[in-house]
Design a protein around this motif. Structure first.
Motif, PDB file in Angstrom:
ATOM      1  N   SER A 157      -5.512  -4.711   4.591  1.00 49.86           N
ATOM      2  CA  SER A 157      -5.370  -5.067   5.993  1.00 49.86           C
ATOM      3  C   SER A 157      -6.162  -5.504   6.769  1.00 49.86           C
ATOM      4  O   SER A 157      -5.670  -6.253   8.006  1.00 49.86           O
ATOM      5  CB  SER A 157      -5.144  -3.321   6.325  1.00 49.86           C
ATOM      6  OG  SER A 157      -5.122  -2.797   5.897  1.00 49.86           O
ATOM      7  N   GLU A 206       6.528   2.116   7.219  1.00 54.85           N
ATOM      8  CA  GLU A 206       7.889   3.181   7.051  1.00 54.85           C
ATOM      9  C   GLU A 206       6.120   4.172   6.636  1.00 54.85           C
ATOM     10  O   GLU A 206       5.626   4.814   6.104  1.00 54.85           O
ATOM     11  CB  GLU A 206       8.168   3.140   5.839  1.00 54.85           C
ATOM     12  CG  GLU A 206       8.831   1.749   5.208  1.00 54.85           C
ATOM     13  CD  GLU A 206      10.083   1.918   6.382  1.00 54.85           C
ATOM     14  OE1 GLU A 206      10.402   3.002   7.055  1.00 54.85           O
ATOM     15  OE2 GLU A 206      10.593   0.617   6.651  1.00 54.85           O
ATOM     16  N   LEU A 207       6.635   5.276   7.566  1.00 53.03           N
ATOM     17  CA  LEU A 207       5.531   6.145   8.207  1.00 53.03           C
ATOM     18  C   LEU A 207       5.949   7.352   8.816  1.00 53.03           C
ATOM     19  O   LEU A 207       6.555   7.762   7.449  1.00 53.03           O
ATOM     20  CB  LEU A 207       4.612   6.072   9.384  1.00 53.03           C
ATOM     21  CG  LEU A 207       4.380   4.068  10.031  1.00 53.03           C
ATOM     22  CD1 LEU A 207       3.232   4.351  11.233  1.00 53.03           C
ATOM     23  CD2 LEU A 207       3.155   4.381   8.787  1.00 53.03           C
ATOM     24  N   TRP A 229       1.856   9.061  -1.956  1.00 52.84           N
ATOM     25  CA  TRP A 229       1.899   9.550  -3.651  1.00 52.84           C
ATOM     26  C   TRP A 229       2.608  10.895  -3.846  1.00 52.84           C
ATOM     27  O   TRP A 229       2.682  11.426  -4.422  1.00 52.84           O
ATOM     28  CB  TRP A 229      -0.055  10.637  -3.897  1.00 52.84           C
ATOM     29  CG  TRP A 229       0.024  11.262  -2.266  1.00 52.84           C
ATOM     30  CD1 TRP A 229      -0.990  11.168  -1.655  1.00 52.84           C
ATOM     31  CD2 TRP A 229       0.979  12.251  -1.521  1.00 52.84           C
ATOM     32  NE1 TRP A 229      -1.042  11.959  -0.916  1.00 52.84           N
ATOM     33  CE2 TRP A 229      -0.094  13.168  -0.803  1.00 52.84           C
ATOM     34  CE3 TRP A 229       2.078  13.382  -2.142  1.00 52.84           C
ATOM     35  CZ2 TRP A 229       0.376  13.341   0.285  1.00 52.84           C
ATOM     36  CZ3 TRP A 229       2.389  14.353  -1.526  1.00 52.84           C
ATOM     37  CH2 TRP A 229       2.030  14.315   0.098  1.00 52.84           C
ATOM     38  N   ILE A 271       1.190  -1.020  -0.064  1.00 54.48           N
ATOM     39  CA  ILE A 271       0.229  -0.326  -0.236  1.00 54.48           C
ATOM     40  C   ILE A 271       1.321   1.303  -0.082  1.00 54.48           C
ATOM     41  O   ILE A 271       1.964   1.456   1.166  1.00 54.48           O
ATOM     42  CB  ILE A 271      -0.970  -0.001   1.628  1.00 54.48           C
ATOM     43  CG1 ILE A 271      -1.473  -1.677   1.479  1.00 54.48           C
ATOM     44  CG2 ILE A 271      -2.087   1.249   1.363  1.00 54.48           C
ATOM     45  CD1 ILE A 271      -2.449  -1.464   2.908  1.00 54.48           C
TER      46      ILE A 271
END
Ligand code: NAD
Length: 468
Positions: free
Chosen positions: A207, A241-242, A144, A141
């Motif tokens: 998810s 990875e946030l 952009w 997921i």
């Protein structure tokens, strides 16, 4: 009919509906893509599940060769892909070309990796081996900001290990992913790679889906929390990875000219929409005025414009929601600090703001404490090292950080006190396929890249033989 069909079960498929894709430099749609129905989404998951064991049974050399073929296709079509990337994302052409180039570097890196088992023990009594097996269906997921690269650096390790893969791009930037659908259909057996397009509703379904073994997610911390909660019912493997709010610390002995150029290069890259952009800069009081002046001079020279225009250094924000946030942070900047360059909306129809540097601003301002994800850099003064380390660390995020100093040993020592997955010294944002990338604290879970990142796509299994 849309211009860009999805890839589901080896076939290029239109959807029940289409999504308009807006060029952020113009604020108007430039193309349409297919959007998945619920039934198409389920078909993608079922196809991925059915195809995975056969794919895993193929020799590693065949899976490596598939990645090389994909890389060669991208190489041959790089210009067309980069120009489309500019249209969907907004970034300057040179940055789009770099993103397309990096995608090839990652694919080539994974195509070279070996998956041989490791011998843990082999003696008269035991033979114990650690094997790396696929997990099953992996979903990627993606956000952009780097819509082409991020999807591919998830796809490559996933399929190398023998997993099948479902790519769900962000709804505002699905086009360059879909450009690959025809070649992916040629390279991979049906169902091994699927691309589904949504309008923000399928991430939650992926998810929680019982047939998905792992989610590799890149996006905001808020959405990452939702992914973690939704995936708990089936205990999925997760790589998250946030977000980040990377601090840079400029020591009194820093090279001011070089630091200004490199800080601006990181903070304004991709119009500030980079998870590992430098987002708040702490500068020692002894050089604060000089550093602010150097940064203002540097950033004032950045040309704003359509990424396809020659000379553009900073493009638009990628979407309307992000643009509205940027405008909010400009208001915060005017209220909480002194704007020394930029500060306004830019001319033209798209989602542009002027690259902005703000001084005399302090911790506690939302522009310092939050992830702005916009071309607006706050510059904050500090006096004491212990105090600035505490302020840099006073964040729920811990993605990256940087130290700027000519004393390399002291900078290395200071780097170890920064609570983040990466600390750069005299640069910021550098990454690559051999360098493990992780987020500390709420910037993420798990690692991407390097051997460690590759093995997050593996089930580790021990086989233990008693020879006696
Ligand atoms: P986002 O979290 O809004 O969206 C990311 C993806 O999640 C999109 O594909 C979206 O459709 C999907 N999604 C939406 N709702 C979902 C749900 N409930 N469950 C699962 N998926 C869902 O992020 P964004 O705004 O596209 O990207 C910007 C953020 O991404 C920033 O915070 C940035 O720092 C972060 N980011 C992090 C990295 C990294 O490597 N750490 C890299 C790039 C971007």
């Amino acid at each position: 009919m849309s211009d860009y069909p999805m890839l589901i079960n080896g076939r290029l498929q239109q959807g029940d509906a289409v999504l308009d894709i807006i060029n952020p430099a113009l604020g108007t749609p430039f193309t349409q893509v297919a959007r998945a129905s619920g039934a198409q989404f389920e078909e993608a998951v079922a196809a991925a599940k059915a195809a995975q064991p056969g794919w895993a049974a193929r020799p590693l050399a065949e899976r490596q060769a598939a990645l090389r073929k994909l890389s060669a296709h991208i190489h041959a079509n790089a210009d067309r892909i980069a120009r489309t990337l500019v249209q969907e994302q907004g970034k300057p052409l040179a940055e789009a070309q770099a993103e397309v180039g990096y995608a090839q570097i990652f694919l080539n890196y994974y195509a070279e990796q070996e998956l041989a088992p490791e011998t843990i023990q082999d003696d008269a009594e035991f033979r114990i081996e650690l094997q790396y097996r696929p997990l099953g269906v992996v979903a990627g997921i993606t956000p952009w900001n780097f819509p082409f690269l991020i999807g591919l650096y998830k796809l490559a390790p996933a399929v190398l290990l023998g997993n099948s893969f479902i790519w769900k791009p962000a709804p505002t930037t699905p086009v360059t992913a879909l450009m690959l659908a025809p070649v992916l259909a040629e390279i991979f057996p049906p169902g091994v790679v699927n691309i589904v397009i949504d309008d923000n509703e399928l991430g939650a379904v992926l998810s929680s889906h019982p047939d998905i073994a792992k989610i590799s997610f890149t996006g905001s911390t808020a959405t990452g929390r939702k992914v973690m909660a939704a995936s708990s019912s089936s205990l999925k493997r997760l790589t998250l990875e946030l977000g980040g709010n990377d601090a840079g610390i400029v020591m009194p002995d820093a090279d001011i000219g070089k630091t200004a150029t490199r800080v601006a290069g990181s903070a304004f890259f991709n119009a500030g929409q980079v998870c590992i952009a430098l987002k708040r800069l702490y500068v020692h009081r002894s050089i604060y005025d000089e550093m602010c002046d150097a940064l203002a001079r540097e950033v004032a020279g950045f040309a704003i414009g359509d990424g396809l225009q020659q000379g553009t250094r900073v493009g638009p924000l990628q979407n309307r929601a992000q643009y509205d946030k940027a405008i909010h942070y400009l208001e915060v900047a005017a209220q909480d600090g002194n704007i020394i360059t930029g500060g306004g909306k830019a001319e033209g129809p798209g989602y542009f703001i002027q690259p902005t540097v703000v001084r005399d601003i302090a911790d506690g301002s939302p522009l310092v404490d939050e992830e702005q994800f916009a071309p607006i850099l706050p510059v904050i003064v500090f006096d004491e090292i212990d105090d600035v380390v505490a302020r840099a660390n006073a964040s729920e995020y811990g993605l990256g950080g940087s130290i700027w100093s000519q004393d390399h040993d002291a900078a290395f020592a200071l780097a170890s006190r920064i609570e983040s997955g990466t600390v750069w010294i005299n640069h910021h944002t550098h990454f690559g396929p051999t360098i493990p990338f992780s987020g500390a604290k709420q910037s993420g879970i798990g690692t991407e890249f390097g051997r460690e990142g590759l093995m997050e796509f593996a089930q580790r299994s021990v086989v233990s033989l008693n020879k006696t």
